[in-house]
Design an enzyme around this catalytic site. Structure first.
Site, PDB file in Angstrom:
ATOM      1  N   ARG A  66      -9.681 -59.243  18.923  1.00 58.85           N
ATOM      2  CA  ARG A  66     -10.775 -58.849  19.558  1.00 58.85           C
ATOM      3  C   ARG A  66     -12.099 -59.504  18.937  1.00 58.85           C
ATOM      4  O   ARG A  66     -13.001 -59.735  19.946  1.00 58.85           O
ATOM      5  CB  ARG A  66     -10.621 -57.635  19.471  1.00 58.85           C
ATOM      6  CG  ARG A  66     -12.157 -56.500  20.108  1.00 58.85           C
ATOM      7  CD  ARG A  66     -12.004 -56.508  21.668  1.00 58.85           C
ATOM      8  NE  ARG A  66     -13.582 -56.724  22.035  1.00 58.85           N
ATOM      9  CZ  ARG A  66     -13.694 -55.789  23.099  1.00 58.85           C
ATOM     10  NH1 ARG A  66     -12.951 -55.489  23.975  1.00 58.85           N
ATOM     11  NH2 ARG A  66     -15.140 -55.702  23.342  1.00 58.85           N
ATOM     12  N   ASN A 108     -25.523 -52.682  32.921  1.00 56.99           N
ATOM     13  CA  ASN A 108     -24.446 -52.673  33.390  1.00 56.99           C
ATOM     14  C   ASN A 108     -24.447 -51.571  34.553  1.00 56.99           C
ATOM     15  O   ASN A 108     -25.164 -50.632  34.727  1.00 56.99           O
ATOM     16  CB  ASN A 108     -23.465 -51.762  32.200  1.00 56.99           C
ATOM     17  CG  ASN A 108     -21.965 -51.534  33.028  1.00 56.99           C
ATOM     18  OD1 ASN A 108     -21.562 -52.491  33.480  1.00 56.99           O
ATOM     19  ND2 ASN A 108     -21.318 -50.327  32.699  1.00 56.99           N
ATOM     20  N   THR A 109     -23.720 -51.954  35.729  1.00 56.01           N
ATOM     21  CA  THR A 109     -23.508 -50.989  36.859  1.00 56.01           C
ATOM     22  C   THR A 109     -22.324 -50.288  36.753  1.00 56.01           C
ATOM     23  O   THR A 109     -21.355 -50.904  36.485  1.00 56.01           O
ATOM     24  CB  THR A 109     -23.608 -51.798  38.217  1.00 56.01           C
ATOM     25  OG1 THR A 109     -23.828 -50.957  39.195  1.00 56.01           O
ATOM     26  CG2 THR A 109     -22.555 -53.108  38.312  1.00 56.01           C
ATOM     27  N   HIS A 110     -22.484 -49.005  37.259  1.00 54.71           N
ATOM     28  CA  HIS A 110     -21.186 -48.111  37.250  1.00 54.71           C
ATOM     29  C   HIS A 110     -21.159 -47.350  38.391  1.00 54.71           C
ATOM     30  O   HIS A 110     -22.209 -46.646  39.076  1.00 54.71           O
ATOM     31  CB  HIS A 110     -21.431 -47.171  35.948  1.00 54.71           C
ATOM     32  CG  HIS A 110     -20.066 -46.213  35.989  1.00 54.71           C
ATOM     33  ND1 HIS A 110     -19.155 -46.739  35.214  1.00 54.71           N
ATOM     34  CD2 HIS A 110     -20.144 -44.873  36.040  1.00 54.71           C
ATOM     35  CE1 HIS A 110     -17.981 -45.518  35.321  1.00 54.71           C
ATOM     36  NE2 HIS A 110     -18.811 -44.460  35.545  1.00 54.71           N
ATOM     37  N   SER A 137     -24.786 -46.003  39.090  1.00 58.44           N
ATOM     38  CA  SER A 137     -25.916 -46.030  38.283  1.00 58.44           C
ATOM     39  C   SER A 137     -25.894 -47.231  37.558  1.00 58.44           C
ATOM     40  O   SER A 137     -24.877 -47.865  37.377  1.00 58.44           O
ATOM     41  CB  SER A 137     -25.457 -45.035  36.966  1.00 58.44           C
ATOM     42  OG  SER A 137     -25.134 -43.524  37.477  1.00 58.44           O
ATOM     43  N   ASP A 142     -25.212 -49.769  25.444  1.00 62.07           N
ATOM     44  CA  ASP A 142     -25.122 -49.560  24.111  1.00 62.07           C
ATOM     45  C   ASP A 142     -23.773 -49.355  23.625  1.00 62.07           C
ATOM     46  O   ASP A 142     -22.906 -49.745  24.442  1.00 62.07           O
ATOM     47  CB  ASP A 142     -26.032 -48.153  24.054  1.00 62.07           C
ATOM     48  CG  ASP A 142     -25.112 -46.977  24.369  1.00 62.07           C
ATOM     49  OD1 ASP A 142     -24.067 -47.010  24.755  1.00 62.07           O
ATOM     50  OD2 ASP A 142     -25.750 -45.671  24.289  1.00 62.07           O
ATOM     51  N   GLY A 144     -21.777 -47.347  23.117  1.00 63.97           N
ATOM     52  CA  GLY A 144     -20.871 -46.380  23.762  1.00 63.97           C
ATOM     53  C   GLY A 144     -20.143 -46.792  25.161  1.00 63.97           C
ATOM     54  O   GLY A 144     -20.406 -47.997  25.656  1.00 63.97           O
ATOM     55  N   ASP A 146     -20.398 -46.473  28.766  1.00 63.60           N
ATOM     56  CA  ASP A 146     -21.300 -46.068  29.825  1.00 63.60           C
ATOM     57  C   ASP A 146     -22.367 -44.901  29.366  1.00 63.60           C
ATOM     58  O   ASP A 146     -22.497 -43.817  30.136  1.00 63.60           O
ATOM     59  CB  ASP A 146     -20.470 -45.417  31.026  1.00 63.60           C
ATOM     60  CG  ASP A 146     -19.566 -46.516  31.698  1.00 63.60           C
ATOM     61  OD1 ASP A 146     -20.280 -47.642  31.541  1.00 63.60           O
ATOM     62  OD2 ASP A 146     -18.721 -46.363  32.079  1.00 63.60           O
TER      63      ASP A 146
HETATM   64  C1  GRF Z   1     -18.370 -51.996  41.066  1.00 62.37           C
HETATM   65  O1  GRF Z   1     -18.367 -50.761  41.741  1.00 62.37           O
HETATM   66  C2  GRF Z   1     -18.494 -51.793  39.303  1.00 62.37           C
HETATM   67  O2  GRF Z   1     -19.417 -50.628  39.126  1.00 62.37           O
HETATM   68  C3  GRF Z   1     -17.392 -51.412  38.876  1.00 62.37           C
HETATM   69  O3  GRF Z   1     -16.225 -52.302  39.738  1.00 62.37           O
HETATM   70  C4  GRF Z   1     -16.922 -52.812  40.879  1.00 62.37           C
HETATM   71  C5  GRF Z   1     -17.099 -54.172  40.936  1.00 62.37           C
HETATM   72  O4  GRF Z   1     -17.367 -54.712  42.151  1.00 62.37           O
HETATM   73  N1  GRF Z   1     -16.962 -51.300  37.470  1.00 62.37           N
HETATM   74  P1  GRF Z   1     -17.527 -56.213  42.343  1.00 62.37           P
HETATM   75  O5  GRF Z   1     -16.425 -57.064  41.667  1.00 62.37           O
HETATM   76  O6  GRF Z   1     -18.884 -56.487  42.089  1.00 62.37           O
HETATM   77  O7  GRF Z   1     -17.169 -56.408  43.949  1.00 62.37           O
END
Ligand code: GRF
Length: 192
Positions: A66, A108-110, A137, A142, A144, A146
């Protein structure tokens, strides 16, 4: 002003990446996607390839451990000299070499309203909990899972008939718009 240099990391279908690539075509877009990196042969890489954006795959399995993968990923990103790194459906934690080299410059997008339902199954977990409103969100990354500072959130109603797939698809619609808005906004402050 030169556009902010953005590197996008993906693992999946890349619809968030596609939204960023589309926004880049708009007049006076404050950012430019200079590279897309995946940790696997993600189908979303095709969006970058058809837009003529360089791509790379850095697989964990191609490295002895890793820590070596963390270093390789950090090197690949550094070679692109980004102002901002965007995790858009990147399904791995970012290790210290990359994280520490770009404090506050990785987002990051969640697909849930953090701090509720972090981790790889945010949509499934929210649905299982019976929430009536979920959403997406965008956070600063960071160490952690999310747990970083929340930069933006948008809500999506959960419908009684929702499955993980239907809810996730509706969340992804608002998630894409929000991610593009956040990247635009940050780019304006980062571009030199
Ligand atoms: C998104 O909803 C992201 O937040 C999540 O996985 C999805 C990825 O979608 N972790 P894509 O690959 O951008 O279509």
């Amino acid at each position: 002003m030169a556009p902010a240099r953005i590197v996008v990391l993906i693992s999946g279908t890349g619809s968030n990446l596609a939204a960023l690539l589309a926004a880049q075509q708009e007049r006076e877009c404050p950012f430019e996607i200079v590279g897309v990196i995946a940790d696997r042969a993600a189908s979303g890489l095709a969006h970058a390839q058809s837009a003529g954006v360089p791509t790379a795959v850095v697989r964990k399995g191609d490295h002895p451990d890793r820590a070596a993968w963390d270093e390789a990923l950090a090197r690949e990103v550094a070679a692109l000299s980004p102002d901002l790194v965007v995790l858009a459906g990147f399904m791995k934690l970012i290790g210290p070499p990359l994280l520490e080299s770009r404090p506050g410059r990785i987002i990051n997008t969640h697909p849930a309203l953090l701090p509720s339902f972090p981790g790889a199954h945010g949509v499934r977990d929210a649905l299982a909990h019976g929430v009536k409103v979920s959403g997406a969100s965008v956070i600063e990354v960071d160490p952690g899972v999310d747990t970083g500072r929340i930069l933006a959130q948008r809500a999506v109603d959960v419908l009684p008939e929702d499955t993980e797939e239907t809810l996730h698809e509706r969340i992804k619609v608002v998630e894409r718009e929000m991610l593009v808005d956040v990247v635009r906004e940050l780019s304006r402050t980062l571009a030199s």
